[in-house]
Design an enzyme around this catalytic site. Sequence first.
Site, PDB file in Angstrom:
ATOM      1  N   LYS A 112       0.840  -1.206   0.000  1.00 22.48           N
ATOM      2  CA  LYS A 112       0.000   0.000   0.000  1.00 22.48           C
ATOM      3  C   LYS A 112       0.873   1.254   0.000  1.00 22.48           C
ATOM      4  O   LYS A 112       0.545   2.244  -0.649  1.00 22.48           O
ATOM      5  CB  LYS A 112      -0.928   0.020   1.222  1.00 22.48           C
ATOM      6  CG  LYS A 112      -2.091  -0.953   1.096  1.00 22.48           C
ATOM      7  CD  LYS A 112      -3.121  -0.684   2.176  1.00 22.48           C
ATOM      8  CE  LYS A 112      -4.207  -1.747   2.201  1.00 22.48           C
ATOM      9  NZ  LYS A 112      -5.114  -1.612   3.330  1.00 22.48           N
ATOM     10  N   LYS A 198      -4.786 -10.563  -6.659  1.00 23.99           N
ATOM     11  CA  LYS A 198      -5.962 -10.714  -5.794  1.00 23.99           C
ATOM     12  C   LYS A 198      -7.051  -9.698  -6.169  1.00 23.99           C
ATOM     13  O   LYS A 198      -6.734  -8.564  -6.541  1.00 23.99           O
ATOM     14  CB  LYS A 198      -5.407 -10.554  -4.380  1.00 23.99           C
ATOM     15  CG  LYS A 198      -6.311 -10.099  -3.331  1.00 23.99           C
ATOM     16  CD  LYS A 198      -5.572  -9.934  -2.032  1.00 23.99           C
ATOM     17  CE  LYS A 198      -5.473  -8.454  -1.730  1.00 23.99           C
ATOM     18  NZ  LYS A 198      -5.339  -8.087  -0.354  1.00 23.99           N
ATOM     19  N   LYS A 201     -10.421  -4.037  -3.467  1.00 20.73           N
ATOM     20  CA  LYS A 201     -11.216  -2.800  -3.541  1.00 20.73           C
ATOM     21  C   LYS A 201     -10.396  -1.657  -4.106  1.00 20.73           C
ATOM     22  O   LYS A 201     -10.939  -0.701  -4.632  1.00 20.73           O
ATOM     23  CB  LYS A 201     -11.641  -2.390  -2.125  1.00 20.73           C
ATOM     24  CG  LYS A 201     -12.729  -3.226  -1.529  1.00 20.73           C
ATOM     25  CD  LYS A 201     -13.083  -2.682  -0.147  1.00 20.73           C
ATOM     26  CE  LYS A 201     -13.328  -3.799   0.824  1.00 20.73           C
ATOM     27  NZ  LYS A 201     -13.277  -3.441   2.218  1.00 20.73           N
TER      28      LYS A 201
END
Length: 335
Positions: A112, A198, A201
Amino acid sequence: MAQRILSGVQPTGNLHLGNYLGAIQNWVEIQQDYDSYFCVVDLHAITVPHDPKVLAENTRAIAALYLACGISLEHSTIFVQSHVTAHSELAWLLNCITPLNWLERMIQFKEKAQKQGENVSVGLLDYPVLMAADILLYDADKVPVGEDQKQHLELARDIVIRINDKFGSEDKPVLKMPEPMIRKSGARVMSLADGTKKMSKSDPSELSRINLLDPPDVLKKKIKKCKTDPVRGLEFGNPERPECNNLLSLYALLSSQTKEAVATECAEMGWGQFKPLFTDTVVSALEPIQTKYNELTADQAYLDQVLRDGQTKAAEVADTTLKRVKDALGFLPAL
Ligand code: TYM
């Protein structure tokens, strides 16, 4: 007494099939066997830049989706993380015993942080400590999550060892050791655009994921455009065909069939035959969830009451644990 489970989802946008199959569907299946707590982790949602105009609305939406997916108040407590202040407080206490390099090692943080470039908040680094606080406040025995949360669960376990070692004794541990509960199938749902990544969102492409609230025409379009391969005959487990494996696995899970049955059914199929079949399966699996969701969101007072009751029940458990930890750490009790 029944063992306790706790889990949560972040209110960042819509829930997708990964969240459902990796986590929520499992919660629904096991909830009656446990004392079950499910929270909407809104404090986690602000670890990346967020829009204050939609946070509250998204939080409600996730709570409504829990109910729409089949979480039952007979067995489960649903609450909002920020409504129980003990979460933030325990996170602070745990921060002070968690070595910095444990957090710098976390794969999700690295991923992230890399995506965000500059402006990575301390909160993003600290995310797993807050998650440990969520779990440990409830003395959870098991934590049902998708595969991507395994490392965070290991960190929570390391924190328990450390705090018990420093401030507890063998017969009087400060915190209870939780165990991850990760399903065999569904724990890692992959992107529709790339079967090696994966479903997430945060993927900028809407076409990469199936959201639980996508209407039938959107589902149809997404499945029509999803990545496949030029091979005829569909199969599980071929490493050269990750998309094929992912779509077949989703089909098996959503149609409640075994992998063997699906492997036989699809062995001779081409994508032109599979895609409409898969679309129908997804549409009918999501339809009851969407209907229930629409009913629930039409009755705001009911959802408010669910969250109020949830807060009361969760706070009772959480405050008791928080007091236990503060006592063990030697704080002067409030006078
Ligand atoms: P979140 O919102 O990112 O994900 C919620 C749940 O969905 C699972 N999941 C997946 N499972 C299978 N395939 C996928 N592609 C996929 N993507 C997501 C996640 O593993 C998760 O179970 N950190 C947590 C939220 C959290 C939490 C907690 C969980 C905060 N505190 C305490 C358990 C206990 C998270 O990733 O949320």
